[in-house]
Design a protein around this motif. Structure first.
Motif, PDB file in Angstrom:
ATOM      1  N   SER A  83      31.950  30.326  44.395  1.00 14.73           N
ATOM      2  CA  SER A  83      32.552  30.594  45.653  1.00 14.73           C
ATOM      3  C   SER A  83      32.141  28.951  46.115  1.00 14.73           C
ATOM      4  O   SER A  83      30.879  28.683  46.050  1.00 14.73           O
ATOM      5  CB  SER A  83      32.688  31.190  46.641  1.00 14.73           C
ATOM      6  OG  SER A  83      32.956  31.260  47.425  1.00 14.73           O
ATOM      7  N   HIS A 104      32.922  41.020  42.865  1.00 14.20           N
ATOM      8  CA  HIS A 104      33.861  40.874  42.146  1.00 14.20           C
ATOM      9  C   HIS A 104      34.494  42.691  42.118  1.00 14.20           C
ATOM     10  O   HIS A 104      36.348  42.515  41.338  1.00 14.20           O
ATOM     11  CB  HIS A 104      33.878  40.479  40.478  1.00 14.20           C
ATOM     12  CG  HIS A 104      32.598  40.568  39.856  1.00 14.20           C
ATOM     13  ND1 HIS A 104      32.220  41.961  39.808  1.00 14.20           N
ATOM     14  CD2 HIS A 104      30.985  40.301  40.472  1.00 14.20           C
ATOM     15  CE1 HIS A 104      30.489  42.164  39.451  1.00 14.20           C
ATOM     16  NE2 HIS A 104      30.120  41.244  39.841  1.00 14.20           N
ATOM     17  N   THR A 136      40.076  42.483  44.075  1.00 18.04           N
ATOM     18  CA  THR A 136      41.387  42.661  44.566  1.00 18.04           C
ATOM     19  C   THR A 136      41.649  43.390  45.825  1.00 18.04           C
ATOM     20  O   THR A 136      42.984  43.117  46.805  1.00 18.04           O
ATOM     21  CB  THR A 136      42.272  42.939  43.553  1.00 18.04           C
ATOM     22  OG1 THR A 136      42.554  44.183  43.923  1.00 18.04           O
ATOM     23  CG2 THR A 136      42.418  41.862  42.388  1.00 18.04           C
ATOM     24  N   ASP A 169      51.686  35.411  43.597  1.00 15.15           N
ATOM     25  CA  ASP A 169      50.678  35.903  43.305  1.00 15.15           C
ATOM     26  C   ASP A 169      49.504  36.951  43.032  1.00 15.15           C
ATOM     27  O   ASP A 169      48.650  37.258  44.319  1.00 15.15           O
ATOM     28  CB  ASP A 169      49.071  35.677  41.926  1.00 15.15           C
ATOM     29  CG  ASP A 169      48.195  36.915  41.039  1.00 15.15           C
ATOM     30  OD1 ASP A 169      48.827  37.680  40.831  1.00 15.15           O
ATOM     31  OD2 ASP A 169      47.734  36.184  40.381  1.00 15.15           O
ATOM     32  N   HIS A 214      47.378  40.372  42.050  1.00 12.31           N
ATOM     33  CA  HIS A 214      45.706  40.072  42.462  1.00 12.31           C
ATOM     34  C   HIS A 214      45.202  39.443  43.432  1.00 12.31           C
ATOM     35  O   HIS A 214      43.449  39.024  43.624  1.00 12.31           O
ATOM     36  CB  HIS A 214      44.994  38.818  40.800  1.00 12.31           C
ATOM     37  CG  HIS A 214      45.701  39.450  39.723  1.00 12.31           C
ATOM     38  ND1 HIS A 214      47.013  38.927  39.264  1.00 12.31           N
ATOM     39  CD2 HIS A 214      45.357  41.196  39.421  1.00 12.31           C
ATOM     40  CE1 HIS A 214      47.466  40.047  38.101  1.00 12.31           C
ATOM     41  NE2 HIS A 214      46.024  40.546  37.851  1.00 12.31           N
ATOM     42  N   SER A 215      45.298  39.041  44.835  1.00 16.84           N
ATOM     43  CA  SER A 215      45.224  38.339  46.249  1.00 16.84           C
ATOM     44  C   SER A 215      44.809  39.567  47.164  1.00 16.84           C
ATOM     45  O   SER A 215      45.683  40.136  48.099  1.00 16.84           O
ATOM     46  CB  SER A 215      46.442  37.449  46.332  1.00 16.84           C
ATOM     47  OG  SER A 215      45.874  37.294  47.996  1.00 16.84           O
ATOM     48  N   ARG A 231      47.642  31.153  44.880  1.00 16.99           N
ATOM     49  CA  ARG A 231      47.497  30.254  43.394  1.00 16.99           C
ATOM     50  C   ARG A 231      47.052  31.758  42.584  1.00 16.99           C
ATOM     51  O   ARG A 231      46.758  33.250  42.300  1.00 16.99           O
ATOM     52  CB  ARG A 231      45.472  29.988  43.190  1.00 16.99           C
ATOM     53  CG  ARG A 231      44.901  29.510  41.988  1.00 16.99           C
ATOM     54  CD  ARG A 231      43.766  29.522  42.124  1.00 16.99           C
ATOM     55  NE  ARG A 231      42.728  30.189  42.331  1.00 16.99           N
ATOM     56  CZ  ARG A 231      42.229  31.156  41.478  1.00 16.99           C
ATOM     57  NH1 ARG A 231      42.206  30.559  40.027  1.00 16.99           N
ATOM     58  NH2 ARG A 231      41.037  32.211  41.960  1.00 16.99           N
ATOM     59  N   GLN A 282      45.956  33.917  39.558  1.00 22.88           N
ATOM     60  CA  GLN A 282      44.823  34.028  39.409  1.00 22.88           C
ATOM     61  C   GLN A 282      45.232  34.581  37.323  1.00 22.88           C
ATOM     62  O   GLN A 282      44.679  35.375  37.686  1.00 22.88           O
ATOM     63  CB  GLN A 282      43.950  35.196  40.003  1.00 22.88           C
ATOM     64  CG  GLN A 282      44.367  34.986  41.718  1.00 22.88           C
ATOM     65  CD  GLN A 282      43.756  35.411  42.453  1.00 22.88           C
ATOM     66  OE1 GLN A 282      42.324  35.886  42.526  1.00 22.88           O
ATOM     67  NE2 GLN A 282      43.713  35.653  43.749  1.00 22.88           N
ATOM     68  N   ARG A 283      44.394  33.366  36.973  1.00 22.01           N
ATOM     69  CA  ARG A 283      44.285  33.738  35.078  1.00 22.01           C
ATOM     70  C   ARG A 283      43.466  33.510  34.712  1.00 22.01           C
ATOM     71  O   ARG A 283      43.738  35.544  33.983  1.00 22.01           O
ATOM     72  CB  ARG A 283      45.107  32.665  34.637  1.00 22.01           C
ATOM     73  CG  ARG A 283      45.970  32.335  34.525  1.00 22.01           C
ATOM     74  CD  ARG A 283      46.400  30.707  33.452  1.00 22.01           C
ATOM     75  NE  ARG A 283      46.190  30.075  34.695  1.00 22.01           N
ATOM     76  CZ  ARG A 283      46.492  28.512  34.903  1.00 22.01           C
ATOM     77  NH1 ARG A 283      46.979  27.947  33.494  1.00 22.01           N
ATOM     78  NH2 ARG A 283      46.375  27.369  35.525  1.00 22.01           N
ATOM     79  N   GLU A 284      42.016  34.136  35.611  1.00 19.70           N
ATOM     80  CA  GLU A 284      40.751  35.133  35.526  1.00 19.70           C
ATOM     81  C   GLU A 284      41.069  36.766  35.853  1.00 19.70           C
ATOM     82  O   GLU A 284      40.496  37.171  35.331  1.00 19.70           O
ATOM     83  CB  GLU A 284      39.823  34.811  36.399  1.00 19.70           C
ATOM     84  CG  GLU A 284      39.500  34.586  37.506  1.00 19.70           C
ATOM     85  CD  GLU A 284      40.587  34.051  38.189  1.00 19.70           C
ATOM     86  OE1 GLU A 284      41.495  33.214  38.477  1.00 19.70           O
ATOM     87  OE2 GLU A 284      40.121  33.913  39.438  1.00 19.70           O
ATOM     88  N   ARG A 285      42.174  36.439  36.445  1.00 17.44           N
ATOM     89  CA  ARG A 285      41.938  38.178  36.527  1.00 17.44           C
ATOM     90  C   ARG A 285      43.161  38.727  35.197  1.00 17.44           C
ATOM     91  O   ARG A 285      43.695  39.806  36.005  1.00 17.44           O
ATOM     92  CB  ARG A 285      42.283  38.533  38.254  1.00 17.44           C
ATOM     93  CG  ARG A 285      41.535  38.354  39.109  1.00 17.44           C
ATOM     94  CD  ARG A 285      40.847  39.167  40.661  1.00 17.44           C
ATOM     95  NE  ARG A 285      40.915  38.009  41.522  1.00 17.44           N
ATOM     96  CZ  ARG A 285      39.408  38.192  41.433  1.00 17.44           C
ATOM     97  NH1 ARG A 285      39.020  39.113  41.099  1.00 17.44           N
ATOM     98  NH2 ARG A 285      38.829  37.049  42.647  1.00 17.44           N
TER      99      ARG A 285
END
Lengths: 325, 197
Positions: A53, A107, A132, A168, A171-172, A227, A229-232
């Protein structure tokens, strides 16, 4: 106010308005030659960040420093966590060092709650984003930004304002916290996302859900873009990015269909060209940069209200009983 | 809290009424002009809540005396909550507004305005707060009532009324802007600690 800030759902309307009003006064410190108050002198705030972050950590650090607290930054990278230390042992270490507040980003959803209710530490726990689940200070700074633009300010809530949150949602944590807080403040929230990005059991949330951005954009007082969140993401949630951008992205043409007074918000980091075009991101209607500045005031308010007064005696017994369960 | 207020109100004795307060403020305004030789560089800063109303009233009188246009006298408010020395004895409190006039306080004569001067701790906090905002030429203090019992080496430059009190008594200032009427009440203290220190 309660001893910890774990979830935006824990805040009553009066709590929330008190935080926003306090932030409103603290925002004025930024215009002064000496941007510092002596209020938290001698208190220690630990920023415990298990996940990357920039914005949130710097914002909490600036907020604590402006209130004269001592700040210890802890990031999982380069600490004993990478050697396999558990959350409990990390927490006990922090307790031994005398942390008055722990600002935690993790996380895993629920990590701040675990930290607050386990009895491992005696200080206040502030959730700075967990998995999330929730990100309550982001929701507070979003509400603060909306209140400044859409109402007459101090003392007000957001009664009757229409807020649309796009993207999204699944995942938000920002969306989840915002839905709780904004509905507490009286706003009408609509979530807009492809069906694959709408979370399970969303019908129990205090909000509407739509799959059609164009249908709701014309009657929104604020549109918050999230955004992707492609990483999730571990599966294909939509066919192509181009299709997503066309149906759920905000471009200049869509923005023009928003009411005159409506603002565009983004919690950052932005993916320009994906959920928001550069034209919109750089337009004066986009409050992304203002949201960052407001974040410092909100976090000062939260730290002041949690740490500024005397120790609530209730909290010690509460953690003790919860530990014995 | 409510119970205490009603109790205090029934036992309270009025020491200053509206005409007395008006007279006292006019006198203080004249004293400020006299001491500051014209009040040209005076900035009035009221301490919330009632000090701010008193500062505005003083500003209006100073404008009359010095022949300035209404609204020309720099007047503002100074919230001292974050500088209090008893913050950790009670739950965190809501903040009040700090409003510094546009030209700032550097090199000016700042007159702090408060309703009651008691322990002096509020004024100490106000002096600390001022130090973070600028460097005045001098700082003076105007209060409507000085009730004694100082706990710090602080005194007022302009006093509306010296009111010898015992620690068992409470002094409550009421102003039209806040309470619907002007008066200063002296009452017996209930079990709760007195406010307005």
């Amino acid at each position: 106010m309660k001893r910890h800030l774990i979830s935006a759902a824990d805040l009553t309307r009066d709590d929330a308005v008190l935080i926003l009003d306090t932030a409103e006064e603290l925002a004025r410190i930024a215009d002064r030659p000496i941007k510092k108050l002596p209020t938290l002198r001698g208190r220690t705030v630990v920023n415990l960040f298990f996940e990357d972050s920039t914005r949130t950590r710097i914002s909490f650090e600036a907020a604590a420093k402006r209130l004269s607290a001592d700040v210890i930054n802890f990031s999982a990278k380069g600490s004993s966590v990478s050697k396999g230390e558990s959350l409990k042992d990390t927490a006990l270490t922090l307790e031994a060092m005398g942390a008055d507040a722990v600002v935690i980003r993790h996380h895993d959803s629920g990590a701040p709650h675990r930290l607050a209710t386990s009895g491992w530490i005696g200080g206040s726990v502030v959730n700075a984003g967990d998995g999330t689940h929730e990100h309550p200070t982001q929701a507070l700074l979003d509400a603060f930004t909306m209140r400044r633009h859409l109402t007459s300010g101090t003392g007000q809530d957001l009664a009757g304002r229409r807020i649309t949150i796009v993207g999204d949602i699944l995942h938000s944590r920002v969306a989840r916290s915002n839905v709780h807080l904004l509905s507490t403040l009286g706003a009408e929230v609509t979530l807009v996302a492809p069906p694959t990005l709408v979370p399970f059991a969303v019908e129990s949330w205090p909000c509407e859900v739509s799959y059609d951005l164009d249908a709701v954009i014309g009657k929104s007082d604020a549109v918050m873009m999230l955004r992707v969140q492609r990483e999730r993401m571990n599966a294909a949630f939509f066919p192509t990015e181009r299709e997503y951008a066309r149906r759920y992205g905000l471009d200049g043409e869509r923005m023009a269909r928003m009411p005159e007074h409506a603002i565009v918000m983004h919690p950052g980091p932005m993916n320009r060209g994906m959920e928001i075009t550069a034209e919109v991101a750089d337009s004066p209607r986009c409050t992304a940069v203002e949201q960052v500045a407001n974040g410092v005031s909100i976090r000062m308010a939260v730290l002041y209200l949690l740490l500024g007064g005397n120790e609530p005696a209730v909290a010690t017994t509460r953690t003790a009983t919860e530990e014995s369960k | 809290m409510d119970a205490r207020t009603t109790h205090a109100a029934t036992a309270a004795r009025s020491v200053l009424e509206a005409p007395d307060i008006a007279r006292v403020l006019t006198r203080i305004a004249h004293e400020i002009v006299e001491r500051a030789k014209g009040a040209d560089d005076v900035v009035l800063l009221g301490i919330p809540t009632r000090g701010v109303h008193l500062a505005r009233r003083l500003a209006a009188r100073l404008e009359e005396i010095t022949g300035k246009e209404p609204g020309q006298m720099p007047v503002g408010s100074l919230d001292i909550t974050m500088y209090r020395d008893d913050l950790r004895l009670r739950p965190a409190r809501a903040l009040a507004r700090t409003e510094i006039p546009g030209d700032g306080i550097d090199g000016r004569l700042v007159v702090l305005v408060d309703d009651v001067l008691f322990s002096g701790r509020t004024i100490r906090a106000a002096l600390d707060a001022l130090g973070d905002i600028g460097r005045p030429r001098a700082v003076q203090l105007a209060v409507l009532v000085d009730r004694g019992h100082r706990e710090l080496p602080i005194r007022a430059d302009y006093v509306g009324k010296n009111l010898p009190t015992s620690l068992r008594e409470t002094v409550k200032v009421q102003l039209t802007e806040e309470d619907g009427r002007d008066s200063v009440l002296l009452g017996a203290r209930g079990t709760a600690p007195a406010d307005g220190q």
